[in-house]
Every structure is written in structure tokens, then in C-alpha cells.
Design a protein around this motif. Sequence first.
Motif: not given
Lengths: 198, 142
Positions: A30-46
Motif C-alpha cells: 500500500f505504502v509503495f503504491n500510494a507514494v508512487y502514484h502520488y509523487l509519480g517518480v519511481k526513484g524516490e518511492v523507497e
Amino acid sequence: MARTDAELVAATLAGDPKAFGDIVRRYQQFVFNAVYHYLGVKGEVEDVAQEVFLKLYRSLDRFDQGRPLQAWIYRITANQCLDEARKNRHRRVKNFSDLGEEEEERIRRYFDEDRHGTSLTEAEDNQSLQLLQKMMDGLPEKDRMAFVLREIEGLSYAEVSRALNTSVTAARIRISRVKKKLLAELDEILGSKQGERR
Amino acid sequence: MNTNHIRFWELASDEPFDREHLDTCEECQRQAEIHRLLGIQLSRLPRIEAPPFFAARIQNLIGESRSSLVYYFERMAAQLVPLLTLLVLAISVLLYTVNDQETSQITTNGQAVQVLEESAFPDVSVETMIVLSLDGDEGSKP
């Protein structure tokens, strides 16, 4: 048998390090995808996700164990995303400026292919997130966060309102504001294509 | 029949809407199609997986922070904060009470006056100052 959230929280507070690992495993998708879809930048998600879980750990002794843990995680995730957006505001303006002619064409192609039933490539599906981000650009960050949580991650209106510390009505208004803008943008892009064809 | 256009942006995915109006309104049919396409776009957004050792890494980070001195000081400080606050409050009240008793006295006409340390005014004695202030009060009377 899998332990409940409440049991895992109690075990973590009692000093069991494995218990918190189980909490992370349960909610990391959940956390990874919410962050990814909100920020739109894969590199920052982790990095952002890591910060979410560290904040969760540090705040567990303040967590009201009578409430659902997932609501607490949704709130920390939303707050962390909004913090990141504030920090990255200048960069976002640079990355997500107005849609160019080429991007509008890409959106038209995306939906044309969809309408005619041809399958889209993985790259095209990946581009769709960037296009969506661009279409949402200019909207208040909290509106975008509410939209992502509800329309992409599938939370209920009540869960979104708790995550953003607002009323259900306010959450609904935020979400509908984003949807209205997206529908208007799509209408304009797809409508102009239909106009050209006539 | 309802002639109001359907406000698709306000609808939740499972919310009912006026189908009778939709069947007869071209504008709403166009909006419904766009709404449907947006729904498809959202459902097809790429999803990502957390790396396989992510949870283990978080556990390690927590383990490291727990074993560090900073962590112990932070925990200790967090536990001591209420106690220290009480202590500071108690000392403040005590000091105030003692100070109040030592430095205040009641004058004959019932006014409380601050006793001044002679060292702060080496050229004027306390007695002279009180006399002067009483004279001044009398002089200012009409």
C-alpha cells in the motif's frame, strides 16, 4: 496463524523486533503504491516509504491501540507524501509543466488504442502515470492526495477523510475537484481530436 | 424527465445515476464515455512491488537506532520530561514564595513597597528614600 495488527503493535512495543517487520510486510505494498502514484517518480518511492515506516515505529507508543492500525499508516503516508511534495515543489514545477502537443497526442493515442481494443505496451501504460500527473498539475496537493487514495488505491471516503484529518464531505469535495479537472482535460484533448476528424 | 446533466465527477464508482436522462442526452453520453475512459486509465496505472528485503532493512535500521546511545537518551528524555516539568514547577513556586516573604513588607498606610537594596543606590539610604517618597505623596495632594 497470522497475528492481528493489535497483537503486532503490542509485541513491537514489548521489544519484539520481528513483529514490526511483519507490520512492514503487511502494509508495504500500500505504502509503495500510494507514494508512487502520488509523487509519480519511481526513484524516490523507497526512501519515502522507509521514512513512513520509521515514523510509524517512532509513533507507536503514541498510537491509540483501540483504533485500526491501517488508518494510522494511511495518515502517516499521506503526511509524508505532502511533506515531500512541499520539499520538491520547485522541481515538480519544472517536471510537470503544461501538457505539450506531443503529450496530448500520446493521450489521444492511448485512448484510441483502448477504444479499439488493441493492447497497450508496458511502456505506454507507464507513461500514463506521468500524463495523469501532468493533468493533475496545478491542483492543491491535498486534493491530489485525496484523489490518489480514493480513486487509485481504493480507500473509502471515510478512510480518506481520516488520512487527511478532514471531514468526509471535505474529502469528497477534494476528490470531485480533481475528477472534474481530469474529465475536462480529457474532454478537451479527445474532443479536439474528434473535431479534427469531422 | 430530469433535464439536469449528470455530474460524473461527483459520482462514486458504485453510485447510481439517472440512466433515463443518459439515454436521451448526447452531452451526458459523451461525458459518460470520458468518465469510463478515465476509469480505465486509472485501473491500468502501473503498480510497483516493494523490494524483497525492504522489511528486513527497516528492522535493521530500527535495531541500529535502538542500540545507539542517542536512542537511549531520547527514550530517557521522553520518560523524564513530565518529571522534570513538575520539578521545575515546584522549584519555581518555592522560589517565588521565599522571595515574596523576604522582599515584601507592608507599609503603615497599607501599601506594599519594594525594599531596595542599599548597594543598588549607594548615595541614598533606604530611610531617606522612604521619607522622600512620603513627602512626595503629600506634596502631590491637592
